[in-house]
Each structure stands twice: as structure tokens, then as C-alpha cells.
Design a protein around this motif. Sequence first.
Motif, PDB file in Angstrom:
ATOM      1  N   ARG A 259      -5.614  -6.600  -1.250  1.00  0.00           N
ATOM      2  CA  ARG A 259      -6.064  -5.574  -2.197  1.00  0.00           C
ATOM      3  C   ARG A 259      -4.895  -4.990  -2.971  1.00  0.00           C
ATOM      4  N   TRP A 260      -3.793  -4.678  -2.263  1.00  0.00           N
ATOM      5  CA  TRP A 260      -2.688  -3.993  -2.924  1.00  0.00           C
ATOM      6  C   TRP A 260      -1.807  -4.958  -3.696  1.00  0.00           C
TER       7      TRP A 260
ATOM      8  N   ARG B 170      -9.644 -11.603  -6.282  1.00  0.00           N
ATOM      9  CA  ARG B 170     -10.067 -10.268  -6.705  1.00  0.00           C
ATOM     10  C   ARG B 170      -9.899 -10.063  -8.210  1.00  0.00           C
TER      11      ARG B 170
ATOM     12  N   ARG C 216       0.828  -1.205   0.000  1.00  0.00           N
ATOM     13  CA  ARG C 216       0.000   0.000   0.000  1.00  0.00           C
ATOM     14  C   ARG C 216       0.864   1.257   0.000  1.00  0.00           C
TER      15      ARG C 216
ATOM     16  N   ARG D  46      -3.946  -6.479   8.393  1.00  0.00           N
ATOM     17  CA  ARG D  46      -5.031  -5.783   9.104  1.00  0.00           C
ATOM     18  C   ARG D  46      -5.127  -4.311   8.723  1.00  0.00           C
ATOM     19  N   TRP D  47      -3.988  -3.629   8.645  1.00  0.00           N
ATOM     20  CA  TRP D  47      -4.001  -2.176   8.498  1.00  0.00           C
ATOM     21  C   TRP D  47      -3.649  -1.688   7.098  1.00  0.00           C
ATOM     22  N   HIS D  48      -3.031  -2.543   6.290  1.00  0.00           N
ATOM     23  CA  HIS D  48      -2.594  -2.117   4.959  1.00  0.00           C
ATOM     24  C   HIS D  48      -3.286  -2.890   3.840  1.00  0.00           C
ATOM     25  N   ASP D  49      -4.252  -3.744   4.155  1.00  0.00           N
ATOM     26  CA  ASP D  49      -5.094  -4.404   3.149  1.00  0.00           C
ATOM     27  C   ASP D  49      -4.236  -5.101   2.092  1.00  0.00           C
ATOM     28  N   SER D  50      -3.410  -6.032   2.560  1.00  0.00           N
ATOM     29  CA  SER D  50      -2.384  -6.642   1.713  1.00  0.00           C
ATOM     30  C   SER D  50      -2.933  -7.256   0.432  1.00  0.00           C
TER      31      SER D  50
END
Length: 295
Positions: free
Chosen positions: A129-130, A185, A76, A123-127
Motif C-alpha cells: 500500500r505504501w 493497486r 508507512r 504484515r504490520w506496515h502494509d508495504s
Amino acid sequence: MRRRWLLGAGAALAGAGWFLWPQGAAPVAATLPRPTGPLRTYHLGHSLVGRDMPAMLAAMAGHDHASQLGWGASLRNHATGEVPGFAVENDHPDHLPAETALAGGGFDAVVLTEMVELRDAIRWHDSARWLAHWAGVARAGNPGVRVYLYETWHRLDDPEGWLQRIDADLSRRWLDEVLRPAMARGAGDIHLIPGGQVMAAAARAIEAGGVPGLTSRRDLFQPGDPIHFSDLGAWLMAVTHHAVLYHRLPAAAPVARADGSPADLPSEPALTRLQEVVWATIRRYPETGLSGTPG
């Protein structure tokens, strides 16, 4: 425990390049043909990629390479432009800005990795997705590009145990929470470079007395540093990348750091034994996309 392949309808889909997994889990990328020539390779990550490892790999393979790095940078961070240590880590001739480089389509293989602590990244960087984002950028530039996720490791002093984290995190984190959800995705095939698994296997071989002249997992790391690899660790990861990218082990050759200085490596028998460890380890994982036997 690894899930079993589905039979029947799954076998038919395998011919189309996908395998089905139970309970709606994401598919696993198909095997890849062995490359017939050098793969121009792009690395996106942080200090567990570093400058030396891609340079060693490029010398082994005879390929061109470029990278974008940061201090503990997440996928991200690289997408949003908020990369810690960007100016320092990319002050070298092999840096190319990631979005521009990949959109240009000049790379045959793209190796991505995520920050550690991996749980925080998820949890915090949406692995997932990126990871899907970067796979998409690479494929928009070159639809035939090979995309890889480089599995790394946590600190030697991790309270859960270094080997224990590596053993558990491949399936529960790297695959089930990052790679497979990214593919679900619509990111297309993403293959695995099991760097953490090779580091663990090498440490076990060394500490069992199976690698001449080496005695401890600490031999794979910089003195006093619980996470960053030594020249030997960088070499080991370069061999691992080569074996996965090219479906064969590299030929023996002098190895240098990115600045051209010779790497500090143990004896040839030790390196030969570690190459055997690399090959035996990566062959366990269908996610690598390997086919055939080593050259």
C-alpha cells in the motif's frame, strides 16, 4: 523458479508497456529507454541507503540528489511522519522532506525501499500500500518519473541464513508481496534495484577466491556490524544503482563519502571484478527495466 512469460495476447500488451503473468498476478513493468543525461534522484529509506551511498552514486553519475532517511524506517513511517531517528539521520544538506520534494516534480528518478525485517513490514506496515502511495506522490509531481524499489538484505546472523534469505526473499517477498501488489493497486511501473542479489553474488565471488585481496562477505560490512555496509558495500550499492538507473556501469573515478573524505576501498582489480559481478547479476532480472548493452 521464475514464472514464464505468457505469449500471444501477452505479447500484444507488452507493446503497450505491460506483461501479463499467470493466475492474475500483477504485471511487470516494461523496459525503459536508456537515459540520455543525468537523472535527478531522490532516495527514501533508512540506513541501508545511508548518506554515503547516494553521494557516491551522485559523483559517479554527475547528478543531483536528495533523500529522507530514518532508523529502520518503513514506507508507512515516512508517510505518517513517525520516522525513528528523523532529526539525526536528516541533519545534512542533501535532505529534502519527502512529500514536498516529490510533489514538486523536480526529480527524474525516485528510489524507495522498505524496512527489514521485511516480513514484519509486510504484515504490520502494509508495504504494498505504501509503496503504491509513494509512487503515486512521485507521479503526481512528475508523470514521467522513474520509480524503483531497492531490494536490500537481512542480518548476516539471520537464523535462516543470510544467503538463504536473499535467495528466497526476492521472489516471495520483495516481488510477490511488495512490488507487484503495489503495481496492481494502480501505482504504475515500478522497477527493481536488486541490491540484495548483488550483495549475495559479491559475497559468493569473494568467498570463492574470485576477487583479488578480499576473502569474506564481512569485507562488505562495517567491522562488528551484521547489516550495515562498509565503504566497499556502499560503493557496491552505488555501482548497482548506477547500472540500473543508467543502463551502464560507471566510469572509474575517485570515490568519497558524503562528508568528502576518501572511501576506504580495495585495489582496482578487485573493483573491476566486482563491477563485472554487478552487471552479470542485474542483467538476470527483467524487473530492472534494463535495455541494450552497457556503455
